[in-house]
Write a protein that holds these residues in place. Sequence first.
Motif, PDB file in Angstrom:
ATOM      1  N   ALA A   1      41.710  45.676  33.714  1.00  0.00           N
ATOM      2  CA  ALA A   1      40.530  45.748  34.569  1.00  0.00           C
ATOM      3  C   ALA A   1      40.343  44.436  35.312  1.00  0.00           C
ATOM      4  N   THR A   2      40.459  43.340  34.594  1.00  0.00           N
ATOM      5  CA  THR A   2      40.293  42.042  35.250  1.00  0.00           C
ATOM      6  C   THR A   2      41.325  41.874  36.352  1.00  0.00           C
ATOM      7  N   LYS A   3      42.520  42.294  36.031  1.00  0.00           N
ATOM      8  CA  LYS A   3      43.608  42.126  36.975  1.00  0.00           C
ATOM      9  C   LYS A   3      43.308  42.903  38.269  1.00  0.00           C
ATOM     10  N   ILE A   4      42.998  44.177  38.056  1.00  0.00           N
ATOM     11  CA  ILE A   4      42.778  45.015  39.230  1.00  0.00           C
ATOM     12  C   ILE A   4      41.599  44.517  40.025  1.00  0.00           C
ATOM     13  N   ARG A   5      40.600  44.114  39.286  1.00  0.00           N
ATOM     14  CA  ARG A   5      39.400  43.662  39.975  1.00  0.00           C
ATOM     15  C   ARG A   5      39.695  42.418  40.803  1.00  0.00           C
ATOM     16  N   LYS A   6      40.473  41.551  40.203  1.00  0.00           N
ATOM     17  CA  LYS A   6      40.821  40.334  40.923  1.00  0.00           C
ATOM     18  C   LYS A   6      41.562  40.681  42.203  1.00  0.00           C
TER      19      LYS A   6
ATOM     20  N   THR B   1      43.078  31.816  35.780  1.00  0.00           N
ATOM     21  CA  THR B   1      42.044  32.857  35.667  1.00  0.00           C
ATOM     22  C   THR B   1      40.668  32.280  35.926  1.00  0.00           C
ATOM     23  N   GLU B   2      40.436  31.091  35.410  1.00  0.00           N
ATOM     24  CA  GLU B   2      39.117  30.492  35.607  1.00  0.00           C
ATOM     25  C   GLU B   2      38.846  30.259  37.078  1.00  0.00           C
ATOM     26  N   ILE B   3      39.884  29.747  37.746  1.00  0.00           N
ATOM     27  CA  ILE B   3      39.717  29.493  39.176  1.00  0.00           C
ATOM     28  C   ILE B   3      39.387  30.797  39.897  1.00  0.00           C
ATOM     29  N   ALA B   4      40.142  31.828  39.560  1.00  0.00           N
ATOM     30  CA  ALA B   4      39.918  33.108  40.232  1.00  0.00           C
ATOM     31  C   ALA B   4      38.491  33.588  40.001  1.00  0.00           C
ATOM     32  N   ASP B   5      38.051  33.459  38.750  1.00  0.00           N
ATOM     33  CA  ASP B   5      36.696  33.898  38.427  1.00  0.00           C
ATOM     34  C   ASP B   5      35.669  33.127  39.240  1.00  0.00           C
ATOM     35  N   LEU B   6      35.869  31.808  39.249  1.00  0.00           N
ATOM     36  CA  LEU B   6      34.914  30.982  39.974  1.00  0.00           C
ATOM     37  C   LEU B   6      34.913  31.334  41.460  1.00  0.00           C
TER      38      LEU B   6
ATOM     39  N   VAL C   1      30.785  35.924  46.052  1.00  0.00           N
ATOM     40  CA  VAL C   1      29.565  36.718  45.899  1.00  0.00           C
ATOM     41  C   VAL C   1      28.362  35.913  46.336  1.00  0.00           C
ATOM     42  N   MET C   2      28.309  34.664  45.856  1.00  0.00           N
ATOM     43  CA  MET C   2      27.151  33.828  46.168  1.00  0.00           C
ATOM     44  C   MET C   2      27.028  33.594  47.667  1.00  0.00           C
ATOM     45  N   GLU C   3      28.164  33.297  48.277  1.00  0.00           N
ATOM     46  CA  GLU C   3      28.092  32.989  49.708  1.00  0.00           C
ATOM     47  C   GLU C   3      27.677  34.210  50.504  1.00  0.00           C
ATOM     48  N   GLU C   4      28.169  35.320  50.050  1.00  0.00           N
ATOM     49  CA  GLU C   4      27.768  36.537  50.743  1.00  0.00           C
ATOM     50  C   GLU C   4      26.271  36.739  50.623  1.00  0.00           C
ATOM     51  N   GLN C   5      25.781  36.499  49.418  1.00  0.00           N
ATOM     52  CA  GLN C   5      24.338  36.675  49.203  1.00  0.00           C
ATOM     53  C   GLN C   5      23.550  35.690  50.042  1.00  0.00           C
TER      54      GLN C   5
ATOM     55  N   CYS D   1      31.660  22.383  42.930  1.00  0.00           N
ATOM     56  CA  CYS D   1      31.916  21.187  42.149  1.00  0.00           C
ATOM     57  C   CYS D   1      32.998  21.489  41.104  1.00  0.00           C
ATOM     58  N   ASP D   2      32.796  22.620  40.413  1.00  0.00           N
ATOM     59  CA  ASP D   2      33.733  23.006  39.369  1.00  0.00           C
ATOM     60  C   ASP D   2      35.121  23.247  39.946  1.00  0.00           C
TER      61      ASP D   2
END
Lengths: 551, 613
Positions: A394-399, A488-493, A499-503, A542-543
């Motif tokens: 799921a994570t993979k596909i979602r990414k 993975t962390e980078i991708a998540d971030l 999402v945030m920028e879109e919002q 920053c992260d």
Amino acid sequence: MSEITCPICNESMVTLLQLNRHLDDAHSEIKFVNNEDTASWFSKQVAKSRAKQLQSVTSVFTQAFGKLDLLDGSDTDGSSTSLSHGPASATKRGSPVPILTDENVTRKHWQKLSPNQRCAEVLCEKPLSARNGCINCRKCGKLFCHKHTMYRMKLTKNAMHDPTNGTWCRVCETCYKSRPGYNDHKGVVIDLTQDFRRMRQPHIDQQELNANRLEKRLVKLISSLSSEISKDPGSVWPLNRLRQKYAIDKEIVKWQADGEVTDCPECHNHFNFTLRKHHCRVCGKVVCGNLNSDCSRDVEINILAAKLDIKGPDVMPVTPISTRICKSCKNTVLSRRNFLHDKTAPLPPLLKKYEQLCHLRMVIESTMPKFQETLEILQDAQGQHTDQQATADATKIRKKLLNTCAQFDSISRSLSNLTLNIENERRLQQNIFLAAVHFLQINMLPLRALPKLLKSAKKLKTGPNKSSQQEAVEFKNFVLPTSRLTDTEIADLRQQLIVMEEQKFLVSGMVEGATQRRKYNEIPPLESSLRELDKEIDRIRCDLGTDAFEN
Amino acid sequence: MNLLQSASNYIDRITGSLPANGVHGTSTVGINKNKIKVLLLDKDTTSIVSMITTQSHLLSNAIYLIDTITNTTRTKMRHLSCVVFIRPTPDSIQALVEELRNPLYGSYELYFTNIIKKSSLERIAESDDHEAVTKVQEVFADYLCVNPDLFEVGLAKPNIFGSMPDSWTAEALNRSTETLTAVLLALKQKPLIRYDANSLLSKKLANEVSYRVRQDPSLYDFRRPDTPPVLLILDRKNDPITPLLLPWTYQAMVHELLGITNNRVNLSVIPDVRPELQEIVLSGTQGDNFFQKSMYLNFGDLGATIKEYVDQYQTKTKNNTNIESIDDMKRFVEDYPEFRKLAGNVSKHVTLVSELSRLVEAEGLLAVSELEQSLACNDSHNQDLKQIQIILQSPNISFDSKVRLVALYGLRYEKNANFSLPALLDLLDHQQPHPYGYNGVNAIKSLLSYAGAQKRDEGIFGGEGFFSRAQSGFKGLKGVENVYTQHTTLLSKTLSSLLRGKMKDASYPIFDDGVRPKLVETPAYGVDTNERPQNVIVFIVGGVTYEEARVVAEINAGTPGISIVLGSTKIINSYDFIKNLNDISHKGLIKGQPLTRLTFHTNNSSRAAEEIK
């Protein structure tokens, strides 16, 4: 409209009941065995209740029609609404056809009444009683309440639908609506393409013949002119050479006599001292040389040669040589070529971008069902032991989806930033962008549902997920390795950042909207959330450090 | 029978979202789907398309450009393919021919809304030098689909009357015939045609339709139904009352008080209206669920429903206002598009309904309507006359309402011994000023000669016969449910007798086309006038009201197994009706006997009378 289709033969159905019945009828090997005893018992029962039923039917019909005429309620005639009405009136007129009535239609297949019988309509399931009614559909034989047997159709003795020889019978909603042709909403369409082609063909043939003839002349003209030049490239057509050129021109086609023509055949203007007569070198006809009406034009032969894909003169003379060609010849010879050429020309930037968009859209559309599937698996496994593989999938596909969406978004934005000069193209650009935004809105929403699931799933996870790290290498294009953070962390971030920028973009849009509409009371909460978003974005940036998206 | 589904099926076919049956593999469909298409329409098809589909639907089918075929400023984009959807009118064909001579786009698919003449098709074929046309089809979406059971012809000019009020203009007759045959083909019905016996207009139309059907029997060769569908052609003159009465249901009221043209309502007349609400779309076929649910509600119920709707909206707003965390924020953003849609819809309907109630209040429509209903349903001449005189003198009642009342009076008491229309007309004539540029007096006079007692069937008023008088006596005892909606339209009576198989042959004869076998030979298929039809197409010549559309929708919903579709040359309100009558009187078309019974007092009206003569 959601449609139900039979899983075996793909026939479309209206209701579940119809499907049920269809499965029974068409896809079951078991023959319906009739029990003599039950049948006789049944017919007795029916005989008993018959009088009562008919009465109730009549009253229901009167009620129903009473509704539609409030003023005229007094003259409702019970007898004329009885079910055997159709054939009865036929008898009155002395018809030679044997009379069938409701009673002649077979009742062998009727479902017998059992205690606690419910209406066979799936969505109704009212208990059948004297009040709700208890009526067999004459066609399928099942028991229904009053409401779902308010339909009439013509049935034969074997209870089959037959509009020609049948008699009027009372049937259930499903039988009525599943009768052939009822759900046919495809109106008549007449395809004239073949006729059209047939009409067009002789014309096209003629056209091609003509074009070929003219083209050959033109080719000949160009080649003889160019061979003439190659003999002596240096001179500028001295007078005797000019005469020579005329000779070549006249060799190709017989020129029309000047005296025959008084008006230009293209623009219909009268020839006079200012409007001179010229000869088209391809067809030999007399035309005017007015540049405004563009009836004929001197065209350089190497331009013509390029258009016709033939070899022009090898050596260029000092003064370019041109030859006169009239409008109609130009059209016959060149417009078809131009048309095909335009069609196959390389795409303009706008359309190139659009093709990229389409490609991405197809990718998203094809991965989306896969994602939904894995999501469902995750949801089912919720709370119990979560399958690590499923989570990883799921994570993979979602990414993958999110990355594609981000790409989609950036391309659609760059598409909307193209500067176009033509008004029509601008409209095209606007509309494509609109559709792209709409598409993104629909498809991004389910992606957001995952983090919640993943969060709960992660609690159960033990140890780092090696496989997902390996998978991440596949997306090298989007994920660059760094020392500080895992892929993975980078991708998540990054996803969070997107999402945030879109919002942020949406919220600032809303602030603007509110200011425009002068709804100042809405602005403070929006602005505070905007600040909050900014803070969050800064934190993520920053992260991420150098890994943040360029845009 | 569902007009909307048939029409949108056609549109899907045109836009290419409908995969061709098994001819192409799925892969080609996928590629075609993404190819940018240009949709070229003409004047008529633009309104046809706009009534049944939305821009976003077209966008989702890769139609990114929509233009009219007559627009000459279009530029060359030969990478795109083009879909042409036009009515086969001479103008459109000419434009298409010119387009194909010098094709701006790479390929063309041609769709015509009706049968195209062979000579026109040849012309088009000859102009297609570049072999750009890949597909030619006739689809029969040649009607304006207002509701799933209501269609309109969409005439360019509202006037359908030719040199006489009982003759057609050639254009209107032709267009109506084409629309009706298109509806028959779209719904796949080969009907039995019945028409109003006393109307030449409907007989003429019946003749034309029947002729077209006979011309092409293979085209109309459909699956045989249990009972042949009925095409009932009626004439407005037999029920001049319904358009004059003030309706009290939502869709009908909006049309009566504000006017709906092609699903659009112009609200710019409302003081202080917000700019985005100056013109709104009010569609019974697409998108707006609230309207679809409430279009047939009466004004009282509507108030309650809209309050509920607003409450629902407010709870959502409340949820949205307390955004405290990022989570709230996320949820809000997710819901936002939906929410904004809701907000837009709520403000649209609230504006509409409040404007309606403002008009009802300001123009004293309750009192007017009560009197109208009394005129239409009761027999009390003296009382009604007194009331009309009072209303004619009251300043805040609109001129339209006054004309309507006098017109109703004229129709109702034409045969009464104390008939005093001249006095009322005189009063009306003193009204200042005539705001919409029509002369009420003229209009009423032509109304009486167009649809007076001699011209129409009897029986549209309650209390004309002896029995109905007795009946109304009973009704009086029972009390009336709602004073403002007592009147029942003639259409509902006609339909109920048709559906019960009791329609009189004498008043609604079957059009004898000389082809259909007689009853005696084949009873099952033959013409049995007493057989109860299951599918009915009603066409009213001279305009239909939304009130009648409501009646039809109610019958469709309330009687299972019966499907009725209603159509007309135009959907009218009282203003259209009266204005049209006034136009007839200007053309000097109507020379009626009733005028001789009138005496004139003022110079004005006698001049008017001379004009008419």
